[in-house]
Design a protein around this motif. Structure first.
Motif, PDB file in Angstrom:
ATOM      1  N   SER A 212      -9.281   5.246  -0.717  1.00 58.51           N
ATOM      2  CA  SER A 212     -10.131   5.700   0.396  1.00 58.51           C
ATOM      3  C   SER A 212     -10.771   4.505   1.102  1.00 58.51           C
ATOM      4  N   ASN A 213     -11.298   4.776   2.297  1.00 61.75           N
ATOM      5  CA  ASN A 213     -12.021   3.731   3.036  1.00 61.75           C
ATOM      6  C   ASN A 213     -13.212   3.232   2.224  1.00 61.75           C
ATOM      7  N   ALA A 214     -13.893   4.153   1.565  1.00 61.99           N
ATOM      8  CA  ALA A 214     -15.084   3.777   0.787  1.00 61.99           C
ATOM      9  C   ALA A 214     -14.719   2.794  -0.322  1.00 61.99           C
ATOM     10  N   GLU A 215     -13.569   3.045  -0.969  1.00 59.45           N
ATOM     11  CA  GLU A 215     -13.125   2.111  -2.027  1.00 59.45           C
ATOM     12  C   GLU A 215     -12.804   0.737  -1.441  1.00 59.45           C
ATOM     13  N   LEU A 216     -12.132   0.738  -0.258  1.00 53.81           N
ATOM     14  CA  LEU A 216     -11.789  -0.533   0.393  1.00 53.81           C
ATOM     15  C   LEU A 216     -13.045  -1.321   0.754  1.00 53.81           C
ATOM     16  N   ALA A 217     -14.068  -0.591   1.169  1.00 56.34           N
ATOM     17  CA  ALA A 217     -15.318  -1.239   1.596  1.00 56.34           C
ATOM     18  C   ALA A 217     -16.017  -1.968   0.447  1.00 56.34           C
ATOM     19  N   LYS A 218     -15.578  -1.683  -0.771  1.00 56.04           N
ATOM     20  CA  LYS A 218     -16.154  -2.403  -1.920  1.00 56.04           C
ATOM     21  C   LYS A 218     -15.520  -3.789  -2.083  1.00 56.04           C
ATOM     22  N   THR A 219     -14.318  -3.975  -1.486  1.00 54.62           N
ATOM     23  CA  THR A 219     -13.623  -5.251  -1.692  1.00 54.62           C
ATOM     24  C   THR A 219     -13.510  -6.105  -0.419  1.00 54.62           C
ATOM     25  N   VAL A 220     -13.583  -5.483   0.763  1.00 53.69           N
ATOM     26  CA  VAL A 220     -13.597  -6.272   2.009  1.00 53.69           C
ATOM     27  C   VAL A 220     -14.757  -5.808   2.877  1.00 53.69           C
ATOM     28  N   ASP A 221     -15.132  -6.674   3.836  1.00 56.19           N
ATOM     29  CA  ASP A 221     -16.275  -6.383   4.695  1.00 56.19           C
ATOM     30  C   ASP A 221     -15.864  -5.373   5.779  1.00 56.19           C
TER      31      ASP A 221
ATOM     32  N   THR B  72      -9.355   3.759  14.093  1.00 54.45           N
ATOM     33  CA  THR B  72      -7.955   4.068  13.749  1.00 54.45           C
ATOM     34  C   THR B  72      -7.693   5.537  13.414  1.00 54.45           C
ATOM     35  N   GLY B  73      -8.720   6.267  12.991  1.00 51.92           N
ATOM     36  CA  GLY B  73      -8.519   7.646  12.530  1.00 51.92           C
ATOM     37  C   GLY B  73      -8.095   7.732  11.071  1.00 51.92           C
ATOM     38  N   ILE B  74      -7.985   6.573  10.402  1.00 55.12           N
ATOM     39  CA  ILE B  74      -7.510   6.563   9.002  1.00 55.12           C
ATOM     40  C   ILE B  74      -8.684   6.748   8.027  1.00 55.12           C
ATOM     41  N   SER B  75      -8.499   7.646   7.042  1.00 56.42           N
ATOM     42  CA  SER B  75      -9.515   7.819   6.002  1.00 56.42           C
ATOM     43  C   SER B  75      -8.989   7.410   4.640  1.00 56.42           C
ATOM     44  N   ASN B  76      -7.686   7.516   4.484  1.00 58.07           N
ATOM     45  CA  ASN B  76      -7.067   7.376   3.171  1.00 58.07           C
ATOM     46  C   ASN B  76      -5.648   6.844   3.311  1.00 58.07           C
ATOM     47  N   ARG B  77      -5.144   6.220   2.250  1.00 60.17           N
ATOM     48  CA  ARG B  77      -3.729   5.815   2.223  1.00 60.17           C
ATOM     49  C   ARG B  77      -3.287   5.851   0.762  1.00 60.17           C
ATOM     50  N   HIS B  78      -1.967   5.919   0.554  1.00 56.09           N
ATOM     51  CA  HIS B  78      -1.412   5.932  -0.815  1.00 56.09           C
ATOM     52  C   HIS B  78      -0.859   4.548  -1.141  1.00 56.09           C
ATOM     53  N   ILE B  79      -0.995   4.159  -2.416  1.00 53.81           N
ATOM     54  CA  ILE B  79      -0.573   2.821  -2.837  1.00 53.81           C
ATOM     55  C   ILE B  79       0.356   2.956  -4.050  1.00 53.81           C
ATOM     56  N   ALA B  80       1.518   2.322  -3.956  1.00 51.12           N
ATOM     57  CA  ALA B  80       2.496   2.392  -5.060  1.00 51.12           C
ATOM     58  C   ALA B  80       1.922   1.772  -6.333  1.00 51.12           C
ATOM     59  N   ALA B  81       2.277   2.358  -7.466  1.00 51.13           N
ATOM     60  CA  ALA B  81       1.824   1.836  -8.766  1.00 51.13           C
ATOM     61  C   ALA B  81       2.556   0.534  -9.072  1.00 51.13           C
ATOM     62  N   ASP B  82       1.993  -0.268  -9.990  1.00 48.06           N
ATOM     63  CA  ASP B  82       2.683  -1.487 -10.419  1.00 48.06           C
ATOM     64  C   ASP B  82       4.072  -1.101 -10.916  1.00 48.06           C
ATOM     65  N   GLY B  83       5.062  -1.784 -10.460  1.00 45.12           N
ATOM     66  CA  GLY B  83       6.427  -1.507 -10.912  1.00 45.12           C
ATOM     67  C   GLY B  83       7.105  -0.363 -10.159  1.00 45.12           C
ATOM     68  N   GLU B  84       6.362   0.316  -9.293  1.00 51.74           N
ATOM     69  CA  GLU B  84       6.968   1.385  -8.479  1.00 51.74           C
ATOM     70  C   GLU B  84       7.482   0.739  -7.193  1.00 51.74           C
ATOM     71  N   LEU B  85       8.794   0.818  -6.970  1.00 49.58           N
ATOM     72  CA  LEU B  85       9.429   0.065  -5.892  1.00 49.58           C
ATOM     73  C   LEU B  85       9.764   0.958  -4.698  1.00 49.58           C
ATOM     74  N   THR B  86      10.080   0.308  -3.589  1.00 46.48           N
ATOM     75  CA  THR B  86      10.502   1.045  -2.387  1.00 46.48           C
ATOM     76  C   THR B  86      11.668   1.983  -2.727  1.00 46.48           C
ATOM     77  N   SER B  87      12.607   1.511  -3.555  1.00 47.02           N
ATOM     78  CA  SER B  87      13.762   2.360  -3.905  1.00 47.02           C
ATOM     79  C   SER B  87      13.331   3.589  -4.709  1.00 47.02           C
ATOM     80  N   ASP B  88      12.251   3.487  -5.498  1.00 49.53           N
ATOM     81  CA  ASP B  88      11.760   4.653  -6.247  1.00 49.53           C
ATOM     82  C   ASP B  88      11.213   5.700  -5.279  1.00 49.53           C
ATOM     83  N   LEU B  89      10.420   5.237  -4.310  1.00 47.75           N
ATOM     84  CA  LEU B  89       9.855   6.156  -3.318  1.00 47.75           C
ATOM     85  C   LEU B  89      10.994   6.819  -2.536  1.00 47.75           C
ATOM     86  N   ALA B  90      11.951   5.964  -2.118  1.00 51.01           N
ATOM     87  CA  ALA B  90      13.083   6.446  -1.315  1.00 51.01           C
ATOM     88  C   ALA B  90      13.916   7.465  -2.092  1.00 51.01           C
TER      89      ALA B  90
END
Ligand code: UT7
Length: 324
Positions: free
Chosen positions: A18-27, A37-55
């Protein structure tokens, strides 16, 4: 021959940021990100989860929705700017996991316009009679090329994948299929704008993967102009007015860019598929993710006219007009 959409699928990594989580690490702040931007949230791949896994996950869902076995495919085109490795193409990794050795499989690299480019490539294979059943995927792990200390870019992007299955149908065929499918594709690029949006690394330059760099204001200005022009071009090529559009499925980079296109087309906001608030900018995955959402929840119905568009690094931009 026409390229008819017979199924779609999508996959988002489990972890959401979430934006709130990001605000803890960047200004930054939720207020700034939402307002600009209209963005509130985004998804982040897990460690070891690759583009080919998502695809792969998106592809399996698209094939199931199409009621098609992977063995019926005769081409895989995968759009990505974040491949698992420099080579081989991520499309071949997906192909191996689907167990369909032998058919052609390759990546298309047009950054955020990648899925539009990949659809155009697939459509041309179908129209040339060189493929009948084509899997087209847009998949990205942009989280891996973000500078997480650069607040001007790290708040904007996310990971995900979307896929569609296209089937060749004779334009004089029965069952109403002749009326469905891709009506036209429109692609553009202008390499003079390299420095406005690029990754500062690569095998031939630095030998590192590099980080995404962007001059946001300039990109915004070009995006608004280029998208307005290419959606006009798509309608004109088909002798259609904007009223003919049932659904606009735009690239989800920024709510304000989408608003400009909607205003230009004078479209009612109910005809626009929006995922930017929840997914952020997933580059080549953004259009198929949005498409899949609106098909799955029943908004997009068979026979609806859909206009897809995107603009990205290169610059590249394009549009696809189709009847679902
Ligand atoms: O897929 C295609 C690729 N990308 C795009 O389409 C993105 C196109 N560009 C954009 O969406 C917008 O230009 C951005 C969202 C990137 C930026 O919005 P903007 O309204 O153009 O803001 P800006 O870059 O002019 O920055 C305004 C202010 C600046 O501060 P000063 O110089 O006015 O003091 C920035 O430093 O906002 C500051 N800023 C931030 N503040 C809080 C920049 N990023 C952030 C942030 N949080 N994350």
């Amino acid at each position: 021959m026409k390229s008819v959409f017979i199924g779609c699928g999508a996959y988002l990594p489990q972890r959401s940021l979430s934006n709130a989580e990001l605000a803890k690490t960047v200004d930054t702040s939720d207020e700034w990100i939402v307002a600009r931007t209209g963005i509130s949230n985004r998804h982040i791949a897990a460690d070891g989860e690759l583009t080919s896994d998502l695809a792969y996950n998106a592809a399996v869902e698209a094939l199931a929705a199409a009621g098609m076995a992977a063995t019926e495919l005769d081409l895989i085109v995968l759009a990505t700017a974040t491949p698992d490795e420099t080579f081989p193409a991520t499309a071949t990794t997906v192909q191996a996991r689907l167990g369909v050795a032998g058919i052609p499989a390759f990546d298309v690299q047009a950054v955020c316009s990648g899925f539009i480019y990949a659809l155009a490539v697939a459509d041309n294979f179908i129209k040339a009679g060189q493929a009948r059943n084509v899997l087209v995927i847009g998949a990205e792990t942009f989280s891996r090329i973000l500078d997480w200390e650069d607040r001007t870019t790290c708040v904007l992007f996310g990971d995900g994948a979307g896929a569609v299955v296209l089937r060749a149908e004779a334009t004089n065929g029965d069952a109403g299929t002749a009326q469905r499918g891709i009506m036209s594709t429109h692609l553009h690029a202008d390499g003079r704008h390299h420095d406005m949006l690029y990754v500062d690394g690569g095998p031939s330059s630095t030998g590192t993967a590099g980080f995404l760099r962007m001059r946001g204001k300039e990109v915004f200005r070009h995006a608004v102009g280029n998208l307005a022009s290419v959606v006009g071009e798509a309608l004109e090529a088909n002798n259609l007015d904007a009223d003919a559009i049932d659904w606009l499925v735009p690239h989800q980079a920024n709510q304000r860019i989408i608003d400009h296109t909607v205003k230009k087309l004078k479209l009612p906001s109910e005809k626009v598929v929006l995922t930017v608030a929840r997914h952020g900018n997933t580059s080549a995955a953004s259009v198929p993710l949005a498409l899949n959402e609106a098909v799955s929840d029943g908004r997009i119905k068979q026979g609806d006219v859909i206009l897809m568009e995107a603009m990205g690094g290169g610059f590249t931009w394009g549009a696809v007009l189709a009847r679902w």
